[in-house]
Structure formats: structure tokens, C-alpha cells
Design a protein around this motif. Sequence first.
Motif, PDB file in Angstrom:
ATOM      1  N   ILE A 154      31.011  57.789   0.165  1.00  0.00           N
ATOM      2  CA  ILE A 154      31.863  58.928   0.530  1.00  0.00           C
ATOM      3  C   ILE A 154      33.231  58.869  -0.143  1.00  0.00           C
ATOM      4  O   ILE A 154      34.069  59.758   0.054  1.00  0.00           O
ATOM      5  N   GLY A 155      33.479  57.823  -0.920  1.00  0.00           N
ATOM      6  CA  GLY A 155      34.766  57.714  -1.594  1.00  0.00           C
ATOM      7  C   GLY A 155      35.904  57.325  -0.671  1.00  0.00           C
ATOM      8  O   GLY A 155      37.058  57.737  -0.884  1.00  0.00           O
ATOM      9  N   ALA A 156      35.623  56.516   0.348  1.00  0.00           N
ATOM     10  CA  ALA A 156      36.680  56.047   1.241  1.00  0.00           C
ATOM     11  C   ALA A 156      37.653  55.169   0.460  1.00  0.00           C
ATOM     12  O   ALA A 156      37.262  54.417  -0.428  1.00  0.00           O
ATOM     13  N   GLN A 157      38.914  55.247   0.814  1.00  0.00           N
ATOM     14  CA  GLN A 157      39.939  54.452   0.140  1.00  0.00           C
ATOM     15  C   GLN A 157      40.059  53.052   0.715  1.00  0.00           C
ATOM     16  O   GLN A 157      40.636  52.169   0.076  1.00  0.00           O
ATOM     17  N   CYS A 158      39.520  52.868   1.897  1.00  0.00           N
ATOM     18  CA  CYS A 158      39.635  51.569   2.555  1.00  0.00           C
ATOM     19  C   CYS A 158      38.545  51.441   3.620  1.00  0.00           C
ATOM     20  O   CYS A 158      38.127  52.432   4.219  1.00  0.00           O
ATOM     21  N   LEU A 159      38.089  50.210   3.834  1.00  0.00           N
ATOM     22  CA  LEU A 159      37.135  49.902   4.900  1.00  0.00           C
ATOM     23  C   LEU A 159      37.881  49.161   6.001  1.00  0.00           C
ATOM     24  O   LEU A 159      38.471  48.099   5.769  1.00  0.00           O
ATOM     25  N   LEU A 160      37.903  49.737   7.183  1.00  0.00           N
ATOM     26  CA  LEU A 160      38.581  49.131   8.325  1.00  0.00           C
ATOM     27  C   LEU A 160      37.571  48.363   9.165  1.00  0.00           C
ATOM     28  O   LEU A 160      36.623  48.956   9.693  1.00  0.00           O
ATOM     29  N   MET A 161      37.758  47.055   9.263  1.00  0.00           N
ATOM     30  CA  MET A 161      36.874  46.212  10.066  1.00  0.00           C
ATOM     31  C   MET A 161      37.553  45.918  11.397  1.00  0.00           C
ATOM     32  O   MET A 161      38.506  45.135  11.471  1.00  0.00           O
ATOM     33  N   ALA A 162      37.096  46.575  12.453  1.00  0.00           N
ATOM     34  CA  ALA A 162      37.698  46.421  13.775  1.00  0.00           C
ATOM     35  C   ALA A 162      37.027  45.278  14.530  1.00  0.00           C
ATOM     36  O   ALA A 162      35.819  45.298  14.754  1.00  0.00           O
ATOM     37  N   LYS A 163      37.810  44.292  14.910  1.00  0.00           N
ATOM     38  CA  LYS A 163      37.303  43.154  15.656  1.00  0.00           C
ATOM     39  C   LYS A 163      37.590  43.325  17.147  1.00  0.00           C
ATOM     40  O   LYS A 163      38.600  43.907  17.537  1.00  0.00           O
ATOM     41  N   LYS A 164      36.697  42.801  17.951  1.00  0.00           N
ATOM     42  CA  LYS A 164      36.856  42.939  19.397  1.00  0.00           C
ATOM     43  C   LYS A 164      37.869  41.958  19.961  1.00  0.00           C
ATOM     44  O   LYS A 164      38.623  42.270  20.878  1.00  0.00           O
ATOM     45  N   LYS A 165      37.935  40.753  19.388  1.00  0.00           N
ATOM     46  CA  LYS A 165      38.670  39.665  20.032  1.00  0.00           C
ATOM     47  C   LYS A 165      39.798  39.099  19.185  1.00  0.00           C
ATOM     48  O   LYS A 165      40.865  38.777  19.705  1.00  0.00           O
ATOM     49  N   TYR A 166      39.584  38.975  17.888  1.00  0.00           N
ATOM     50  CA  TYR A 166      40.552  38.275  17.047  1.00  0.00           C
ATOM     51  C   TYR A 166      41.360  39.230  16.181  1.00  0.00           C
ATOM     52  O   TYR A 166      40.953  40.351  15.891  1.00  0.00           O
ATOM     53  N   ASP A 167      42.526  38.739  15.731  1.00  0.00           N
ATOM     54  CA  ASP A 167      43.494  39.576  15.038  1.00  0.00           C
ATOM     55  C   ASP A 167      43.195  39.792  13.564  1.00  0.00           C
ATOM     56  O   ASP A 167      43.862  40.580  12.907  1.00  0.00           O
ATOM     57  N   GLY A 168      42.244  39.055  13.015  1.00  0.00           N
ATOM     58  CA  GLY A 168      41.929  39.197  11.606  1.00  0.00           C
ATOM     59  C   GLY A 168      40.999  38.090  11.157  1.00  0.00           C
ATOM     60  O   GLY A 168      40.130  37.649  11.911  1.00  0.00           O
ATOM     61  N   VAL A 169      41.217  37.620   9.927  1.00  0.00           N
ATOM     62  CA  VAL A 169      40.407  36.548   9.357  1.00  0.00           C
ATOM     63  C   VAL A 169      41.194  35.239   9.455  1.00  0.00           C
ATOM     64  O   VAL A 169      42.386  35.206   9.118  1.00  0.00           O
ATOM     65  N   TYR A 170      40.525  34.187   9.895  1.00  0.00           N
ATOM     66  CA  TYR A 170      41.170  32.882  10.072  1.00  0.00           C
ATOM     67  C   TYR A 170      40.634  31.883   9.057  1.00  0.00           C
ATOM     68  O   TYR A 170      39.542  32.056   8.498  1.00  0.00           O
TER      69      TYR A 170
END
Length: 241
Positions: A154-170
Motif C-alpha cells: 500500500i506504500g506505507a511510509q512506516c510500519l508501527l509495531m505496537a507492543k502490549k507490555k514493553y516500550d520497544g526493543v531491548y
Amino acid sequence: MTRKPKYKRVLLKLSGEALMGSLRFGIDPERLRAIAREIGHIVAGGTEVATVVGGGNIFRGVSGASQGIDRATADYMGMLATVMNSMALLVALRQISVDARVLSAIGMQEVCEPYVRGRAIRHLEKGRVVVFAAGTGNPFFSTDTAAALRALEIGAQCLLMAKKKYDGVYDSDPETNPDANLIEEITHREALERGLRVMDSTALSLCMDNGLPILVFNMSVPDNIRRVLEGERIGTRVVCE
């Protein structure tokens, strides 16, 4: 939204577990309404939103395969679970007057539209939220891969990965290491080489090969989607080299 969004079109990946709230399985109606409200806010701010919802709150293909169901059949069962979640999100969005459509990779025209790339793009251009259901329509591919694929289509400019518990990638598993550190920015390649939990490796490779940035953040914090879209530095940014 109070400031102009940084991205015109995005794809939001939600895990099935994000819909559970405090429940052990299934869909928490209040949590579902909260997610719908956040999506509604960013649509009102001018961002075109598509989303992919997992099915792990109802049935997970890998888990089913471990219980004696052949993997392909288990994955198809998981795809049906994503359709159920997608329909629930559709209802929640329409209840707050946000126009939305469910497009399924598996034909079931009685309950949702078939996935057609051009149709999905037209819906987005008309300001409708597009909910992609049934993954890629093929076994052995996760909804992470479906999210990466649909975002590119669809030509999205960004993929948003929503996590349930953590603030991001560790830098290590926060479940087992309380001293794990949040990574604010990393490249796709480095994340792959270090085996970090951004998304599955097939999906991450697809994003890397096509230059699609990924923003990983905690969906449980109110208003985080808006903050991400306005360019606020929260969570983890997975960027191109």
C-alpha cells in the motif's frame, strides 16, 4: 492530533494479545474501545491508517501445531482467529463513527471484502481505516510478515509495531533479564544479526530489503500512537543503513 503528523500513510501491527487487556484470553471490550479511539484520533489528524491484527488471543498456529495439529491446518485456524479480531476492531471503530473496512486474504465475502491491493488503497485515500485479516492467506507465514507485506503493497511510509507490555526493543530479553536496556535506534541488519525481538526474521528481512522503517512502541501507554506519528522519540526506531 496537536501537531502535523510526520507520516501520511502508516500500517499499524497489533498483536492479538493487545486486545486481551487484563483477560487471560479473548477480547477485552474496554481495551478494544481504547485502541479504536486512538486509531480514530490519528485518522482525524490526517493520517491514513491500515492495520494488521494477530490472532494469538484466540488461537496461535505454532501452539496448535505443538498439540498435534499439522502446521498448515493450525496456521489456517490462526488466520480465522485474525478475522474474528479484525471484525471486532471494525465494529469498535464504527461505533465511534470511524469508517473502516476489513479485507481478508481468505475469501469469505459474506463477512468481509476480499483483499485487492487497489481496493485497499482506494479505501485509504477516502479516509477509511483498512483492517487486513487472515494474514497473507498462506500457512507458515506470521502476521508480522503479513504486516510487512501489506505495508509495502500500500506504500506505507512506516510500519508501527505496537507492543502490549514493553516500550520497544531491548538488548536482551526483559522477561528474563531485569537489567535489559532499551535500544533507541538500530538498523534492520543489526537487529537481524543480533537476533533481537523486533518481529520475525522473514518480516524484518522484507522491511530491510525494501527500506521500510519500523517504529516499535508500547501500545498500553495512552496516546503513544499520536506521539510516535508526531515524531516524538519514544520506543525504538529500526532504520535503514
